[in-house]
Design a protein around this motif. Structure first.
Motif, PDB file in Angstrom:
ATOM      1  N   ALA A  14       0.837  -1.203   0.000  1.00  0.00           N
ATOM      2  CA  ALA A  14       0.000   0.000   0.000  1.00  0.00           C
ATOM      3  C   ALA A  14       0.874   1.256   0.000  1.00  0.00           C
ATOM      4  CB  ALA A  14      -0.931  -0.010   1.209  1.00  0.00           C
ATOM      5  N   GLN A  15       1.954   1.222   0.761  1.00  0.00           N
ATOM      6  CA  GLN A  15       2.875   2.357   0.802  1.00  0.00           C
ATOM      7  C   GLN A  15       3.513   2.584  -0.567  1.00  0.00           C
ATOM      8  OE1 GLN A  15       3.082   4.320   3.325  1.00  0.00           O
ATOM      9  NE2 GLN A  15       4.806   5.582   2.782  1.00  0.00           N
ATOM     10  N   LYS A  16       3.888   1.500  -1.233  1.00  0.00           N
ATOM     11  CA  LYS A  16       4.500   1.603  -2.562  1.00  0.00           C
ATOM     12  C   LYS A  16       3.508   2.203  -3.563  1.00  0.00           C
ATOM     13  CE  LYS A  16       5.626  -2.160  -4.874  1.00  0.00           C
ATOM     14  NZ  LYS A  16       6.331  -3.313  -5.441  1.00  0.00           N
ATOM     15  N   GLU A  17       2.244   1.787  -3.473  1.00  0.00           N
ATOM     16  CA  GLU A  17       1.223   2.329  -4.381  1.00  0.00           C
ATOM     17  C   GLU A  17       0.992   3.810  -4.096  1.00  0.00           C
ATOM     18  OE1 GLU A  17       0.175   0.156  -6.921  1.00  0.00           O
ATOM     19  OE2 GLU A  17       1.771  -0.899  -5.876  1.00  0.00           O
ATOM     20  N   ARG A  18       1.027   4.193  -2.830  1.00  0.00           N
ATOM     21  CA  ARG A  18       0.872   5.593  -2.453  1.00  0.00           C
ATOM     22  C   ARG A  18       2.021   6.424  -3.030  1.00  0.00           C
ATOM     23  NH1 ARG A  18       0.387   4.834   2.792  1.00  0.00           N
ATOM     24  NH2 ARG A  18      -1.801   4.362   2.509  1.00  0.00           N
ATOM     25  N   PHE A  19       3.252   5.899  -2.935  1.00  0.00           N
ATOM     26  CA  PHE A  19       4.403   6.603  -3.504  1.00  0.00           C
ATOM     27  C   PHE A  19       4.265   6.743  -5.015  1.00  0.00           C
ATOM     28  CE2 PHE A  19       7.217   5.333   0.258  1.00  0.00           C
ATOM     29  CZ  PHE A  19       7.137   6.587   0.830  1.00  0.00           C
ATOM     30  N   LYS A  20       3.825   5.689  -5.689  1.00  0.00           N
ATOM     31  CA  LYS A  20       3.648   5.764  -7.144  1.00  0.00           C
ATOM     32  C   LYS A  20       2.629   6.839  -7.503  1.00  0.00           C
ATOM     33  CE  LYS A  20       4.953   1.028  -8.216  1.00  0.00           C
ATOM     34  NZ  LYS A  20       4.467  -0.295  -8.659  1.00  0.00           N
ATOM     35  N   ALA A  21       1.528   6.893  -6.754  1.00  0.00           N
ATOM     36  CA  ALA A  21       0.511   7.909  -7.019  1.00  0.00           C
ATOM     37  C   ALA A  21       1.087   9.311  -6.812  1.00  0.00           C
ATOM     38  CB  ALA A  21      -0.699   7.683  -6.123  1.00  0.00           C
ATOM     39  N   LEU A  22       1.881   9.499  -5.764  1.00  0.00           N
ATOM     40  CA  LEU A  22       2.511  10.800  -5.530  1.00  0.00           C
ATOM     41  C   LEU A  22       3.502  11.147  -6.639  1.00  0.00           C
ATOM     42  CD1 LEU A  22       3.040  10.608  -1.676  1.00  0.00           C
ATOM     43  CD2 LEU A  22       1.531  12.188  -2.908  1.00  0.00           C
ATOM     44  N   ASP A  51      -5.722   0.168  -6.696  1.00  0.00           N
ATOM     45  CA  ASP A  51      -5.078   0.782  -5.529  1.00  0.00           C
ATOM     46  C   ASP A  51      -4.461   2.128  -5.889  1.00  0.00           C
ATOM     47  OD1 ASP A  51      -5.772  -1.380  -3.945  1.00  0.00           O
ATOM     48  OD2 ASP A  51      -3.853  -2.412  -4.243  1.00  0.00           O
ATOM     49  N   ILE A  52      -3.784   2.199  -7.026  1.00  0.00           N
ATOM     50  CA  ILE A  52      -3.207   3.480  -7.455  1.00  0.00           C
ATOM     51  C   ILE A  52      -4.324   4.443  -7.830  1.00  0.00           C
ATOM     52  CG2 ILE A  52      -1.929   4.596  -9.336  1.00  0.00           C
ATOM     53  CD1 ILE A  52       0.215   2.555  -9.004  1.00  0.00           C
ATOM     54  N   ALA A  53      -5.368   3.938  -8.465  1.00  0.00           N
ATOM     55  CA  ALA A  53      -6.508   4.802  -8.801  1.00  0.00           C
ATOM     56  C   ALA A  53      -7.105   5.404  -7.532  1.00  0.00           C
ATOM     57  CB  ALA A  53      -7.563   4.017  -9.578  1.00  0.00           C
ATOM     58  N   ALA A  54      -7.245   4.603  -6.489  1.00  0.00           N
ATOM     59  CA  ALA A  54      -7.789   5.101  -5.222  1.00  0.00           C
ATOM     60  C   ALA A  54      -6.873   6.153  -4.607  1.00  0.00           C
ATOM     61  CB  ALA A  54      -7.996   3.937  -4.251  1.00  0.00           C
TER      62      ALA A  54
END
Length: 162
Positions: A14-22, A51-54
């Protein structure tokens, strides 16, 4: 013990997906789109990674790209997308890259992928994992083919594959 490990991995993912979104949001600050596509919403299409979309939806609630509000569209296929300023193609959908490149040829769309050597295969930017670090490859030539301009600062931060 296995449940604890799965929970840690889920949190790490989840942290990795959050970083990708940022990263994706910050890429928008270093790409110049032509004036004719700077009206209405800034549309981000995500193929295959809800997850990235969210995470991008969360960013869209408080941030803008220039003066444009952000609209996120999520689907399982590149065929589900109409015009987008930016398309993120997740790692499990990379087989759709050739079709996406054909569909979006010259349409002022930044194409971002998730996997090694995909910038060399046509995307403008591609996330790569280097040990425990998230990095990105950038191909300025591919970005320019789409009618966009990237800042030199963006190239300095990424792994250039031109």
């Amino acid at each position: 013990m296995l449940v604890l490990f799965a929970g840690i991995m889920t949190g790490a993912n989840a942290q990795k997906e959050r970083f990708k979104a940022l990263f994706i949001y910050n890429f928008t600050k270093n790409i110049e789109w032509p004036p004719q596509v700077k009206s209405n919403h800034f549309i981000i299409g995500v193929v295959g990674n809800s997850d990235i979309a969210a995470e991008l939806q969360t960013i869209a609630q408080t941030q803008k790209v220039g003066n444009q509000t952000i609209k996120v569209i999520n689907g399982n296929s590149t065929d589900e997308l109409e015009f987008c300023h930016l398309v993120f193609l997740s790692g499990n959908k990379t087989a759709q890259l050739p079709h996406l490149l054909t569909k979006l040829s010259g349409k002022q769309t930044l194409i971002i992928t998730d996997g090694k050597n995909l910038a060399a295969k046509g995307s403008g930017i591609s996330f790569v994992q280097d040990g425990d670090k998230l990095k990105f490859e950038i191909c300025r030539r591919n970005i320019e083919k789409q009618g966009l301009k990237s800042s030199s600062a963006l190239a300095n931060l990424g792994i250039v594959v031109d």
